[in-house]
Design a protein around this motif. Structure first.
Motif, PDB file in Angstrom:
ATOM      1  N   UNK A  49      67.630  63.092  32.577  1.00 34.22           N
ATOM      2  CA  UNK A  49      66.947  63.802  33.651  1.00 34.22           C
ATOM      3  C   UNK A  49      67.657  65.072  34.032  1.00 34.22           C
ATOM      4  N   UNK A  50      68.975  64.971  34.312  1.00 34.19           N
ATOM      5  CA  UNK A  50      69.748  66.162  34.678  1.00 34.19           C
ATOM      6  C   UNK A  50      70.812  66.502  33.642  1.00 34.19           C
ATOM      7  N   UNK A  51      71.161  65.553  32.798  1.00 32.10           N
ATOM      8  CA  UNK A  51      72.172  65.772  31.757  1.00 32.10           C
ATOM      9  C   UNK A  51      71.763  65.009  30.506  1.00 32.10           C
ATOM     10  N   UNK A  87      70.082  72.761  28.110  1.00 35.74           N
ATOM     11  CA  UNK A  87      70.624  74.006  28.662  1.00 35.74           C
ATOM     12  C   UNK A  87      72.139  74.013  28.549  1.00 35.74           C
ATOM     13  N   UNK A  88      72.711  75.128  28.075  1.00 35.41           N
ATOM     14  CA  UNK A  88      74.161  75.300  28.022  1.00 35.41           C
ATOM     15  C   UNK A  88      74.662  75.797  29.369  1.00 35.41           C
ATOM     16  N   UNK A  89      75.664  75.088  29.897  1.00 37.47           N
ATOM     17  CA  UNK A  89      76.241  75.468  31.192  1.00 37.47           C
ATOM     18  C   UNK A  89      77.757  75.320  31.089  1.00 37.47           C
ATOM     19  N   UNK A  95      70.034  69.459  31.726  1.00 39.81           N
ATOM     20  CA  UNK A  95      68.596  69.545  31.547  1.00 39.81           C
ATOM     21  C   UNK A  95      68.029  70.325  32.720  1.00 39.81           C
ATOM     22  N   UNK A  96      67.200  71.339  32.423  1.00 45.06           N
ATOM     23  CA  UNK A  96      66.693  72.209  33.484  1.00 45.06           C
ATOM     24  C   UNK A  96      65.287  72.669  33.164  1.00 45.06           C
ATOM     25  N   UNK A 102      69.175  83.187  27.730  1.00 48.09           N
ATOM     26  CA  UNK A 102      69.412  82.551  26.426  1.00 48.09           C
ATOM     27  C   UNK A 102      70.158  81.228  26.534  1.00 48.09           C
ATOM     28  N   UNK A 103      70.376  80.729  27.744  1.00 47.66           N
ATOM     29  CA  UNK A 103      71.121  79.473  27.897  1.00 47.66           C
ATOM     30  C   UNK A 103      70.380  78.281  27.313  1.00 47.66           C
TER      31      UNK A 103
END
Length: 531
Positions: A49-51, A87-89, A95-96, A102-103
């Protein structure tokens, strides 16, 4: 558990004749779900969900991902469970919702091939940071780190729902990559015979979506190149009188047979051209035919008296030695899966073989298909290995073909059939020619008429086959017959949904048929390595 579930978006208006797919376009056709398998494990990349983390293959939508093409080698990876983007953070993967930077762009590049030379493992690197997707086994997290070539940074791509020889499996004790078709290419939409012919013959991976009913009767052999997925849209998906072919008809020296091809959600109709073969798989490997309907409207008396139209729906073979394309004679077809299809009203349907002496190739799996009022070659296999399980065969009580059989085990064959149901084809379920070819059937049932209650088949071959398909891949069988509505007949003969029906995020993926996958979760994306 369903075979696939899909994210529904808004259907974008197609702006020109050959548009490519955006995220919004993906609701108009059954997008292929992909599992990312962690190196030498039975675990898949999993959205929380978020990761992201990993989980043992369980067939859940949180393991299923959509790959959206951005540019050559660059993609976005979207969770089918909730539509969020990988998504790369920094050093984390989250997850977004969709972003404009470009992330959320990723490079997917092959880093290791299998023993046959097919891409087995990939690295997935962030376009924005250059770091690679990395599985930390100790705490079951997935993050980003500089790529070192470590196994924790290698991932397999497996098409969800694919099993059998075309899937990630073992062959001769070696691990083989699964068929992926055009999943790493652009998606294009075609609506005419000329457009379809052009795209099939183009070089490079592609998903080709059929958006109109297309008549191919005026086309001759239509070449299909490597790394293609041909898939029907929900609204229109019929192709009439095709003559698709996976090698060069004239045997061009610099033109090799094509591999890695997927056919899905198509109505393939033989209507106006007698004796035509709709799909010719010549010397090609890594082929998946799934959720298609094959029907013949050609005249045929189905009596086996020599006056029947004798085209085929699918022919898998090598060229004969006196053909123009004889240079491909020495390359046998291999690694074929045919699943969830309907074959209806033709004398000959699906035939395998080679025109050489090789018998260790031409390996095929056929499961969850329905052969309805077909006479023979359902299938016929020669010079190859076949696993035929949980298929349903139905005949017409008004005729009894002469010397015709559903499953034909030909010379050089090695066949196991399991849990098939034969209704109104009693006495012609199976034939082994010559009778010394190894064969084994177990769990199958038969009935003389369409209304009779099936009883065990108890087929006794002269030479019993000792091959165990579980040495090659995992699978789960349906009962051939029971009274609970869960046997081989019931999921193989569902009512077709309306052509305009689109799936919801919580519903089964409706290709040609709304279908619940019968296999166990671990059989769907079986990783051959020890967990």
């Amino acid at each position: 558990m369903t075979v696939f579930t899909l994210l529904v978006g808004l259907l974008a208006e197609l702006p020109f004749a050959l548009p490519t797919a955006s995220a919004a376009d993906t609701s108009s056709y059954p997008v292929q779900a992909v599992n990312f398998g962690a190196y030498t494990t039975n675990r898949n990349l999993n959205s929380t969900g978020s990761s992201v983390n990993t989980q043992k293959s369980a067939g859940t939508t949180s393991e299923n991902w959509r790959i959206d093409y951005v540019s050559a080698g660059v993609y976005q990876i979207v969770s089918i469970a909730d539509g969020k983007y990988l998504t790369a953070s920094g050093t984390a993967c989250t997850m977004a919702n969709r972003a404009s930077d470009t992330s959320q762009n990723w490079r997917i590049e092959s880093v290791q091939k299998d023993f046959e030379g097919y891409d087995l493992y990939y690295r997935i690197t962030s376009v924005s940071t250059g770091a690679a997707l990395t599985y930390y086994q100790g705490n079951n997290t997935v993050g980003l780190a500089s790529y070192t070539g470590d196994g924790a940074q290698k991932w397999k791509l497996n098409l969800f729902g694919l099993e059998g020889f075309a899937a990630n499996s073992l062959a001769g004790g070696n691990e083989k990559a699964g068929t992926i078709g055009g999943v790493l290419g652009e998606t294009v939409f075609v609506s005419t015979a000329d457009e379809l012919e052009k795209q099939l013959n183009s070089v490079g991976p592609q998903t080709i979506v059929i958006t109109a009913d297309i008549d191919m009767q005026k086309k001759s052999h239509t070449r299909i190149r490597d790394n293609k997925t041909i898939i029907g849209s929900y609204s229109k998906n019929t192709i009439y009188d095709s003559q698709f072919r996976t090698n060069d008809t004239y045997g061009a020296v610099d033109d090799s047979p094509s591999d890695n091809i997927v056919f899905r959600n198509l109505n393939m109709i033989a209507k106006n051209v007698s004796n035509r073969i709709l799909i010719n798989i010549w010397s090609s490997r890594q082929i998946w035919v799934d959720h298609c309907t094959f029907i013949s409207y050609l005249n045929s008396d189905h009596t086996g008296n020599g006056y029947d139209e004798v085209g085929k729906f699918i022919w898998l073979n090598t060229p004969y030695k006196d053909y123009l394309d004889a240079k491909d004679n020495g390359r046998s077809p291999d690694y074929i899966t045919i699943s969830y299809n309907i074959f209806r009203n033709r004398f000959w349907t699906v035939a395998y073989g080679t025109q050489n002496d090789e018998t260790t190739r031409c390996r095929t799996s056929l499961m969850y298909n329905w052969w309805d009022e077909c006479v023979r070659r359902c299938p016929q296999i020669g010079n190859g290995t076949g696993h035929i399980y949980s298929n349903y065969y139905s005949g017409d009580d008004t005729y009894v073909p002469n010397s015709c059989n559903q499953i034909i085990s030909g010379e050089g064959s090695n066949i196991v059939s399991e849990n098939c149901r034969f209704q109104s084809v009693a006495g012609r379920e199976i034939i082994v020619q010559p009778d010394t070819s190894p064969y084994r059937d177990s769990g199958s049932y038969t009935a003389k008429s369409s209304t009779d209650t099936p009883t065990p088949l108890n087929y006794k071959p002269k030479t019993v086959n000792n091959w165990n398909p579980q040495d090659n891949y995992g699978y789960t069988l349906l009962d051939a017959y029971n009274t609970k509505g869960t046997d081989t007949k019931d999921p193989n003969t569902p009512v077709h949904p309306p052509a305009s029906t689109s799936p919801t995020a919580a519903s089964p993926n409706m290709l040609q048929r709304s279908m619940t996958h019968p296999s166990s979760p671990t059989a769907l994306t079986r990783n051959t390595a020890t967990p």
